[in-house]
Design a protein around this motif. Structure first.
Motif, PDB file in Angstrom:
ATOM      1  N   HIS A 126       0.822  -1.216   0.000  1.00 33.54           N
ATOM      2  CA  HIS A 126       0.000   0.000   0.000  1.00 33.54           C
ATOM      3  C   HIS A 126       0.855   1.266   0.000  1.00 33.54           C
ATOM      4  N   GLN A 127       2.154   1.094  -0.166  1.00 32.78           N
ATOM      5  CA  GLN A 127       3.086   2.215  -0.238  1.00 32.78           C
ATOM      6  C   GLN A 127       3.516   2.364  -1.701  1.00 32.78           C
ATOM      7  N   PRO A 128       4.049   3.513  -2.098  1.00 31.67           N
ATOM      8  CA  PRO A 128       4.559   3.644  -3.471  1.00 31.67           C
ATOM      9  C   PRO A 128       5.604   2.546  -3.712  1.00 31.67           C
ATOM     10  N   SER A 129       5.401   1.743  -4.753  1.00 30.52           N
ATOM     11  CA  SER A 129       6.273   0.582  -4.932  1.00 30.52           C
ATOM     12  C   SER A 129       6.546   0.262  -6.399  1.00 30.52           C
ATOM     13  N   LEU A 130       7.774  -0.222  -6.624  1.00 26.83           N
ATOM     14  CA  LEU A 130       8.229  -0.630  -7.954  1.00 26.83           C
ATOM     15  C   LEU A 130       8.974  -1.947  -7.856  1.00 26.83           C
ATOM     16  N   LEU A 131       8.939  -2.709  -8.947  1.00 23.72           N
ATOM     17  CA  LEU A 131       9.792  -3.873  -9.100  1.00 23.72           C
ATOM     18  C   LEU A 131      10.622  -3.610 -10.351  1.00 23.72           C
ATOM     19  N   LEU A 132      11.942  -3.620 -10.201  1.00 24.64           N
ATOM     20  CA  LEU A 132      12.855  -3.309 -11.298  1.00 24.64           C
ATOM     21  C   LEU A 132      13.592  -4.567 -11.737  1.00 24.64           C
ATOM     22  N   GLU A 133      13.497  -4.889 -13.019  1.00 25.37           N
ATOM     23  CA  GLU A 133      14.285  -5.973 -13.625  1.00 25.37           C
ATOM     24  C   GLU A 133      15.440  -5.267 -14.323  1.00 25.37           C
ATOM     25  N   LEU A 134      16.639  -5.383 -13.780  1.00 22.23           N
ATOM     26  CA  LEU A 134      17.764  -4.547 -14.203  1.00 22.23           C
ATOM     27  C   LEU A 134      18.674  -5.217 -15.228  1.00 22.23           C
ATOM     28  N   GLY A 135      18.103  -6.027 -16.102  1.00 20.69           N
ATOM     29  CA  GLY A 135      18.864  -6.702 -17.145  1.00 20.69           C
ATOM     30  C   GLY A 135      18.679  -8.204 -17.068  1.00 20.69           C
ATOM     31  N   TYR A 136      19.120  -8.882 -18.117  1.00 17.31           N
ATOM     32  CA  TYR A 136      18.936 -10.337 -18.227  1.00 17.31           C
ATOM     33  C   TYR A 136      20.225 -11.067 -17.892  1.00 17.31           C
ATOM     34  N   MET A 137      20.144 -11.936 -16.898  1.00 21.18           N
ATOM     35  CA  MET A 137      21.306 -12.727 -16.494  1.00 21.18           C
ATOM     36  C   MET A 137      21.538 -13.887 -17.446  1.00 21.18           C
ATOM     37  N   SER A 138      20.538 -14.215 -18.256  1.00 21.98           N
ATOM     38  CA  SER A 138      20.587 -15.405 -19.090  1.00 21.98           C
ATOM     39  C   SER A 138      21.211 -15.164 -20.461  1.00 21.98           C
ATOM     40  N   ASN A 139      21.673 -13.959 -20.743  1.00 17.07           N
ATOM     41  CA  ASN A 139      22.248 -13.701 -22.065  1.00 17.07           C
ATOM     42  C   ASN A 139      23.325 -12.620 -22.017  1.00 17.07           C
ATOM     43  N   LYS A 140      23.505 -11.879 -23.097  1.00 20.90           N
ATOM     44  CA  LYS A 140      24.606 -10.917 -23.240  1.00 20.90           C
ATOM     45  C   LYS A 140      24.581  -9.789 -22.208  1.00 20.90           C
ATOM     46  N   ASP A 141      23.429  -9.500 -21.610  1.00 25.75           N
ATOM     47  CA  ASP A 141      23.364  -8.461 -20.575  1.00 25.75           C
ATOM     48  C   ASP A 141      24.289  -8.772 -19.402  1.00 25.75           C
ATOM     49  N   LEU A 142      24.536 -10.060 -19.158  1.00 24.37           N
ATOM     50  CA  LEU A 142      25.299 -10.474 -17.981  1.00 24.37           C
ATOM     51  C   LEU A 142      26.675  -9.809 -17.933  1.00 24.37           C
ATOM     52  N   LYS A 143      27.317  -9.665 -19.091  1.00 22.70           N
ATOM     53  CA  LYS A 143      28.645  -9.046 -19.129  1.00 22.70           C
ATOM     54  C   LYS A 143      28.594  -7.626 -18.575  1.00 22.70           C
ATOM     55  N   LEU A 144      27.573  -6.875 -18.948  1.00 23.47           N
ATOM     56  CA  LEU A 144      27.424  -5.511 -18.445  1.00 23.47           C
ATOM     57  C   LEU A 144      27.029  -5.517 -16.965  1.00 23.47           C
ATOM     58  N   ILE A 145      26.115  -6.418 -16.602  1.00 24.54           N
ATOM     59  CA  ILE A 145      25.671  -6.526 -15.202  1.00 24.54           C
ATOM     60  C   ILE A 145      26.862  -6.805 -14.286  1.00 24.54           C
ATOM     61  N   GLN A 146      27.823  -7.595 -14.764  1.00 26.01           N
ATOM     62  CA  GLN A 146      28.972  -7.958 -13.938  1.00 26.01           C
ATOM     63  C   GLN A 146      30.066  -6.883 -13.926  1.00 26.01           C
ATOM     64  N   ASN A 147      29.878  -5.804 -14.679  1.00 22.35           N
ATOM     65  CA  ASN A 147      30.816  -4.686 -14.673  1.00 22.35           C
ATOM     66  C   ASN A 147      30.664  -3.942 -13.346  1.00 22.35           C
ATOM     67  N   SER A 148      31.762  -3.665 -12.681  1.00 20.80           N
ATOM     68  CA  SER A 148      31.701  -3.059 -11.343  1.00 20.80           C
ATOM     69  C   SER A 148      30.978  -1.709 -11.333  1.00 20.80           C
ATOM     70  N   GLY A 149      30.997  -0.978 -12.432  1.00 22.32           N
ATOM     71  CA  GLY A 149      30.335   0.318 -12.464  1.00 22.32           C
ATOM     72  C   GLY A 149      28.839   0.247 -12.702  1.00 22.32           C
ATOM     73  N   TYR A 150      28.328  -0.935 -13.036  1.00 27.50           N
ATOM     74  CA  TYR A 150      26.911  -1.049 -13.377  1.00 27.50           C
ATOM     75  C   TYR A 150      26.007  -0.753 -12.178  1.00 27.50           C
ATOM     76  N   TYR A 151      26.314  -1.320 -11.022  1.00 27.05           N
ATOM     77  CA  TYR A 151      25.479  -1.093  -9.829  1.00 27.05           C
ATOM     78  C   TYR A 151      25.446   0.382  -9.470  1.00 27.05           C
ATOM     79  N   ASP A 152      26.600   1.047  -9.614  1.00 27.71           N
ATOM     80  CA  ASP A 152      26.659   2.490  -9.342  1.00 27.71           C
ATOM     81  C   ASP A 152      25.738   3.253 -10.279  1.00 27.71           C
ATOM     82  N   ALA A 153      25.810   2.926 -11.561  1.00 27.29           N
ATOM     83  CA  ALA A 153      24.998   3.626 -12.563  1.00 27.29           C
ATOM     84  C   ALA A 153      23.507   3.407 -12.309  1.00 27.29           C
ATOM     85  N   VAL A 154      23.139   2.177 -12.017  1.00 22.58           N
ATOM     86  CA  VAL A 154      21.734   1.850 -11.743  1.00 22.58           C
ATOM     87  C   VAL A 154      21.267   2.572 -10.483  1.00 22.58           C
ATOM     88  N   ALA A 155      22.086   2.523  -9.442  1.00 19.67           N
ATOM     89  CA  ALA A 155      21.719   3.165  -8.176  1.00 19.67           C
ATOM     90  C   ALA A 155      21.530   4.668  -8.362  1.00 19.67           C
TER      91      ALA A 155
END
Length: 190
Positions: free
Chosen positions: A143-172
């Motif tokens: 009942h609060q303002p809420s979102l669910l974020l899918e921040l890329g696909y672990m099952s394909n080419k997105d994984l390389k970017l997801i595993q980049n150390s700067g990715y979490y910073d950029a997303v955050a």
């Protein structure tokens, strides 16, 4: 809250414990670990802006869906952000997707998604699948303002970017900017 300074934000690191989440191309990369790592970076960035941050989990433990939504409702948080990473059988599935359930949360979804769509890392863009209605328990029963974020696909080419150390910073940073805009626009509307 009228800004992030003093706002109470609940970060939900998806999955955990006996639930590994999305299947990855890399057998050592499990969604439950990636969501927790990304959530910890987001927590630090929100706290640096003066937010009070709560977490549904801080380690590799089981937390059921009911407990996640219930905590947001009990604490009457200013926003609930559930962090996930996707999987798909298709190799061409890619990008970030922002989900909301309640119509009043669509503006929050749009503001956060607009910021996430700007992410570039090493001249590489992940892509953005936009904002969608999502009938997920943690959103539906929240009942609060809420979102669910899918921040890329672990099952394909997105994984390389997801595993980049700067990715979490950029997303955050994108999530923080979107939340700040949402809180400020909500304050102006009052």
């Amino acid at each position: 809250a009228r800004s992030l300074n003093g706002a109470v934000i609940l970060i939900d690191a998806g999955h955990g414990g006996s639930d590994p989440g999305a299947i990855s191309q890399d057998p050592y990369a499990q969604e439950k670990a990636v969501t927790l790592a990304a959530s910890n970076v987001l927590k630090a960035k929100l706290e640096a802006q003066g937010a009070v941050v709560m977490m549904t989990r801080t380690s590799d433990t089981d937390v059921n869906l009911e407990e996640r939504a219930q905590l947001a409702n009990q604490e009457k948080v200013d926003a609930f952000i559930s962090i996930h990473f996707d999987e798909a059988s298709s190799n061409i599935a890619s990008g970030i997707t922002t989900y909301y359930y309640h119509s009043q949360d669509e503006s929050l979804a749009n503001l956060v998604n607009t910021e996430l769509a700007k992410i570039q890392l090493n001249n590489q863009t992940l892509g953005n699948n936009g904002v969608h209605f999502g009938n997920y328990y943690v959103l539906r029963e929240n009942h609060q303002p809420s979102l669910l974020l899918e921040l890329g696909y672990m099952s394909n080419k997105d994984l390389k970017l997801i595993q980049n150390s700067g990715y979490y910073d950029a997303v955050a940073e994108g999530i923080v900017k979107g939340l700040e805009e949402y809180l400020e626009s909500s304050a102006r509307a009052q």
